[in-house]
Scaffold this motif. Structure first.
Motif, mmCIF file in Angstrom:
data_model
loop_
_atom_site.group_PDB
_atom_site.id
_atom_site.type_symbol
_atom_site.label_atom_id
_atom_site.label_comp_id
_atom_site.label_asym_id
_atom_site.label_seq_id
_atom_site.Cartn_x
_atom_site.Cartn_y
_atom_site.Cartn_z
ATOM 1 N N LYS A 90 -0.105 0.388 -15.592
ATOM 2 C CA LYS A 90 -1.445 0.259 -16.173
ATOM 3 C C LYS A 90 -1.629 1.177 -17.370
ATOM 4 C CE LYS A 90 -6.348 0.691 -14.933
ATOM 5 N NZ LYS A 90 -7.303 1.022 -13.834
ATOM 6 N N ASP A 91 -1.068 2.387 -17.291
ATOM 7 C CA ASP A 91 -1.286 3.384 -18.337
ATOM 8 C C ASP A 91 -0.248 3.344 -19.447
ATOM 9 O OD1 ASP A 91 -2.830 6.027 -19.013
ATOM 10 O OD2 ASP A 91 -0.695 6.543 -19.194
ATOM 11 N N GLY A 92 0.883 2.673 -19.218
ATOM 12 C CA GLY A 92 1.949 2.667 -20.208
ATOM 13 C C GLY A 92 2.927 3.813 -20.061
ATOM 14 N N ALA A 93 2.844 4.545 -18.950
ATOM 15 C CA ALA A 93 3.819 5.600 -18.656
ATOM 16 C C ALA A 93 5.027 4.983 -17.963
ATOM 17 C CB ALA A 93 3.196 6.663 -17.761
ATOM 18 N N LEU A 94 6.166 5.652 -18.045
ATOM 19 C CA LEU A 94 7.359 5.153 -17.380
ATOM 20 C C LEU A 94 7.431 5.667 -15.941
ATOM 21 C CD1 LEU A 94 10.174 5.266 -20.095
ATOM 22 C CD2 LEU A 94 8.485 3.483 -19.585
ATOM 23 N N GLN A 140 0.806 -1.219 0.000
ATOM 24 C CA GLN A 140 0.000 0.000 0.000
ATOM 25 C C GLN A 140 0.845 1.278 0.000
ATOM 26 O OE1 GLN A 140 -0.934 -2.561 2.534
ATOM 27 N NE2 GLN A 140 -2.027 -3.335 0.743
ATOM 28 N N ASN A 141 2.188 1.155 -0.038
ATOM 29 C CA ASN A 141 2.961 2.397 0.011
ATOM 30 C C ASN A 141 2.812 3.189 -1.279
ATOM 31 O OD1 ASN A 141 5.241 2.158 -1.837
ATOM 32 N ND2 ASN A 141 6.266 0.828 -0.366
ATOM 33 N N PHE A 142 3.077 4.478 -1.207
ATOM 34 C CA PHE A 142 2.802 5.386 -2.318
ATOM 35 C C PHE A 142 3.596 5.026 -3.566
ATOM 36 C CE2 PHE A 142 3.560 9.580 -4.434
ATOM 37 C CZ PHE A 142 2.254 9.768 -4.890
ATOM 38 N N LEU A 143 4.843 4.597 -3.394
ATOM 39 C CA LEU A 143 5.656 4.227 -4.558
ATOM 40 C C LEU A 143 5.044 3.049 -5.296
ATOM 41 C CD1 LEU A 143 9.289 4.564 -3.142
ATOM 42 C CD2 LEU A 143 7.952 6.265 -4.395
ATOM 43 N N GLN A 144 4.535 2.078 -4.554
ATOM 44 C CA GLN A 144 3.872 0.943 -5.184
ATOM 45 C C GLN A 144 2.640 1.404 -5.965
ATOM 46 O OE1 GLN A 144 4.918 -2.111 -5.349
ATOM 47 N NE2 GLN A 144 6.336 -2.430 -3.664
ATOM 48 N N VAL A 147 30.146 12.881 -10.674
ATOM 49 C CA VAL A 147 29.602 11.737 -11.394
ATOM 50 C C VAL A 147 28.092 11.701 -11.170
ATOM 51 C CG1 VAL A 147 29.589 9.226 -11.671
ATOM 52 C CG2 VAL A 147 31.715 10.383 -11.082
ATOM 53 N N ALA A 148 27.354 11.543 -12.254
ATOM 54 C CA ALA A 148 25.918 11.313 -12.188
ATOM 55 C C ALA A 148 25.594 10.249 -13.227
ATOM 56 C CB ALA A 148 25.143 12.599 -12.460
ATOM 57 N N ALA A 149 24.417 9.662 -13.117
ATOM 58 C CA ALA A 149 24.088 8.572 -14.039
ATOM 59 C C ALA A 149 22.585 8.480 -14.238
ATOM 60 C CB ALA A 149 24.616 7.241 -13.494
ATOM 61 N N VAL A 150 22.202 8.081 -15.453
ATOM 62 C CA VAL A 150 20.829 7.688 -15.735
ATOM 63 C C VAL A 150 20.892 6.251 -16.223
ATOM 64 C CG1 VAL A 150 20.945 8.722 -18.070
ATOM 65 C CG2 VAL A 150 18.724 8.144 -17.059
ATOM 66 N N GLY A 151 20.106 5.395 -15.597
ATOM 67 C CA GLY A 151 20.125 3.981 -15.953
ATOM 68 C C GLY A 151 18.731 3.401 -15.904
ATOM 69 N N GLY A 152 18.559 2.258 -16.554
ATOM 70 C CA GLY A 152 17.247 1.640 -16.537
ATOM 71 C C GLY A 152 17.232 0.341 -17.309
ATOM 72 N N GLY A 155 11.062 -1.681 -2.159
ATOM 73 C CA GLY A 155 10.544 -2.812 -2.907
ATOM 74 C C GLY A 155 9.854 -2.475 -4.215
ATOM 75 N N VAL A 156 10.373 -1.477 -4.958
ATOM 76 C CA VAL A 156 9.818 -1.156 -6.272
ATOM 77 C C VAL A 156 10.913 -1.289 -7.324
ATOM 78 C CG1 VAL A 156 7.966 0.333 -5.452
ATOM 79 C CG2 VAL A 156 10.241 1.320 -5.875
ATOM 80 N N GLN A 157 10.507 -1.329 -8.592
ATOM 81 C CA GLN A 157 11.465 -1.464 -9.680
ATOM 82 C C GLN A 157 11.140 -0.429 -10.757
ATOM 83 O OE1 GLN A 157 11.829 -5.334 -11.521
ATOM 84 N NE2 GLN A 157 13.963 -4.936 -12.034
ATOM 85 N N PRO A 158 11.827 0.696 -10.737
ATOM 86 C CA PRO A 158 11.557 1.743 -11.722
ATOM 87 C C PRO A 158 12.023 1.345 -13.119
ATOM 88 C CG PRO A 158 13.483 2.291 -10.435
ATOM 89 C CD PRO A 158 12.903 1.058 -9.812
ATOM 90 N N ASP A 159 11.450 2.012 -14.117
ATOM 91 C CA ASP A 159 11.912 1.829 -15.489
ATOM 92 C C ASP A 159 13.229 2.568 -15.712
ATOM 93 O OD1 ASP A 159 9.540 0.401 -16.608
ATOM 94 O OD2 ASP A 159 8.543 2.249 -15.979
ATOM 95 N N ILE A 160 13.367 3.733 -15.074
ATOM 96 C CA ILE A 160 14.563 4.571 -15.188
ATOM 97 C C ILE A 160 14.905 5.095 -13.802
ATOM 98 C CG2 ILE A 160 15.613 6.619 -16.249
ATOM 99 C CD1 ILE A 160 13.504 6.466 -18.449
ATOM 100 N N THR A 161 16.192 5.179 -13.501
ATOM 101 C CA THR A 161 16.666 5.771 -12.247
ATOM 102 C C THR A 161 17.779 6.756 -12.550
ATOM 103 O OG1 THR A 161 16.239 3.682 -11.096
ATOM 104 C CG2 THR A 161 17.556 5.319 -9.932
ATOM 105 N N THR A 162 17.790 7.861 -11.815
ATOM 106 C CA THR A 162 18.914 8.791 -11.894
ATOM 107 C C THR A 162 19.666 8.779 -10.567
ATOM 108 O OG1 THR A 162 17.504 10.658 -11.225
ATOM 109 C CG2 THR A 162 17.819 10.285 -13.593
ATOM 110 N N PHE A 163 20.988 8.827 -10.664
ATOM 111 C CA PHE A 163 21.861 8.832 -9.486
ATOM 112 C C PHE A 163 22.846 10.000 -9.573
ATOM 113 C CE2 PHE A 163 20.798 4.276 -9.854
ATOM 114 C CZ PHE A 163 20.409 3.985 -8.561
ATOM 115 N N GLY A 164 23.448 10.332 -8.450
ATOM 116 C CA GLY A 164 24.475 11.369 -8.384
ATOM 117 C C GLY A 164 24.933 11.504 -6.950
#
Length: 461
Positions: free
Chosen positions: A245-249, A233-237, A289-294, A271-280
């Protein structure tokens, strides 16, 4: 005025004459610190920084949260120096950038491909471009409670700072409320089939756990939220489910949470799995150093080895794969693996929170000085006589801590903060709260030396 004050004023004048804003990040500006704060530092080591007069401060700013091990860590510096000897930046891709990419892929389960950059704004904007290219859609949704995703127009135009930004640059950025899934659903309903992505930080001092969950009070001893009965029930989930459901990333900006909440990021913690993550920030202990990965299918919009595919001009930067920074990242990640750095950040944060809360209680100020957020993402709240959050009182507290050798514009903990630093902090707070109590009784203006700090995101100076 003392000689030191005169020297500081001269340095401030030089900074503002040479650099718009007096610094290269608005969070470092004069308006973000008490007037007595040193205008610049000359060096840092461990958890400490020194000003131009040789005064040492215990630092909780930690380079805007970018330094997680400690300033001038010898192991990280040695790794960066070795890459300097290898040439810093070569004509083709380097072994160092391959090893760095593989290290991040090996570390974070949701990352199958990665592009490196030099700052967070570039990689979050790259994430937006990836999402639009992959989905063929227009809109990006971000939460209003999270103040910064990029210096680029698509985001800054949604803040109070609109000067120089055409309105059409931000017309495709939509705003919702963190922890209010209804506000996000309303955007999806208003723009059916047009939302490319939802981008948000997994957590700040605000957490995505449902109100009924009591588990966060026991962090970190209770473990991650991934195994909690309330996790579904957490917001990220909820956001992840809506996006799927909508096809958005689903994009997580882990610029701050990455390498703090969990070795694999807050995404694993919750406990979620994003399509894209940004780090720095904490990726390389202060090196740029920064990164975009997915996931591969999404990231490959930037590929050149898929014949006939329409091209997307993704990140293309001369210095994105600079070997010194990536060598520092590889070394930093290994230290994290070997030494339970994340565990230390949680434990020290819990001790700091409990200790500062106890000091406030001894002064009878529990209603006026409070710690907020989980141990790994703390903030302190300063309230006036009416119980309202007050920037003037926050400035006073910061001022009095500075006088006692502690710089705490916010709370960023590193591996170098240990028992001695905790004791110094609590002693400084004890003295600072004595003045704080007097200001509540007699008026803050009598005790504040200079103007109160001001929000970065305001329309006028």
């Amino acid at each position: 005025m003392s000689n030191t004050d005169t020297d500081f004023e001269a340095l401030r004048a030089r900074l503002h004459r040479a650099i718009p804003g007096g610094a290269h990040t608005y969070s470092r500006g004069d308006d973000q610190f008490p007037a007595i704060a040193p205008p610049l530092f000359v060096r840092g080591k461990g958890a400490y920084a020194w000003d131009s007069a040789g005064q040492r401060y215990l630092d909780y700013g930690m380079a805007l949260r970018a330094v997680t091990l400690g300033y001038a860590d010898a192991r990280v510096n040695a790794a960066a120096a070795a890459e300097m000897e290898n040439g810093v930046n070569l004509t083709r891709a380097t072994m160092t950038e391959l090893l760095a990419a593989e290290a991040l892929i090996d570390l974070v389960p949701s990352v199958e491909m990665v592009k490196f950059g030099k700052n967070g704004s570039n990689v979050t904007t790259a994430a937006v471009k990836i999402a639009r290219a992959y989905t063929g859609r227009r809109y990006i949704c971000v939460p209003r409670q999270q103040p910064f995703f990029s210096f680029d127009d698509w985001f800054i135009g949604t803040t109070a700072l609109k000067r120089g930004i055409p309105a059409e640059q931000t017309a495709s950025t939509l705003v919702f409320d963190y922890n209010d899934i209804g506000s996000l659903k309303a955007l999806f309903d208003a723009h059916p089939g047009e939302i490319a992505a939802v981008m948000l930080e997994p957590a700040t001092t605000m957490i995505p756990c449902p109100p009924a969950c009591t588990r966060p009070a026991g962090w970190p001893s209770t473990g991650t939220c991934a195994g909690c009965d309330c996790n579904a029930q957490n917001f990220l989930q909820q956001v992840q489910t809506l996006c799927r459901k909508d096809g958005a990333l689903f994009i997580l900006d882990e610029m701050i949470t990455g390498f703090r909440w969990h070795l694999q990021g807050a995404q694993t913690f919750f406990g979620v799995q994003p399509d894209i993550t940004t780090f720095g920030k904490g990726m390389a202990n202060g090196f740029s150093v920064a990164a975009v990965g997915g996931r591969r299918e999404v990231m490959e919009v930037g590929a050149i080895n898929r014949p006939g595919m329409e091209r997307t001009f993704l990140l293309s930067t001369t210095h994105g794969a600079e070997m010194t920074g990536l060598g520092a990242f590889i070394a930093t990640a290994q230290i994290y693996r070997d030494e339970d750095v994340v565990g230390h950040l949680w434990r020290y944060g819990a001790s700091l929170r409990d200790g500062m809360t106890q000091v406030a209680a001894r002064h009878g100020l529990s209603a006026h000085f409070q710690m907020d957020g989980p141990p790994v993402s703390l903030n302190y709240l300063t309230r006036d006589t009416g119980g309202q959050v007050s920037l003037s009182m926050r400035t006073l507290l910061s001022q009095e801590l500075l006088k006692r050798g502690v710089m705490m514009p916010w709370v960023a903990i590193s591996q170098s903060h240990g028992p001695a630093e905790l004791q110094l902090t609590l002693e400084a707070l004890d003295g600072a709260l004595g003045v704080y109590a007097q200001a509540l009784d007699g008026g803050v203006e009598k005790f504040l030396q200079g103007p109160a700090i001001r929000p970065v995101f305001r329309s006028h100076n």
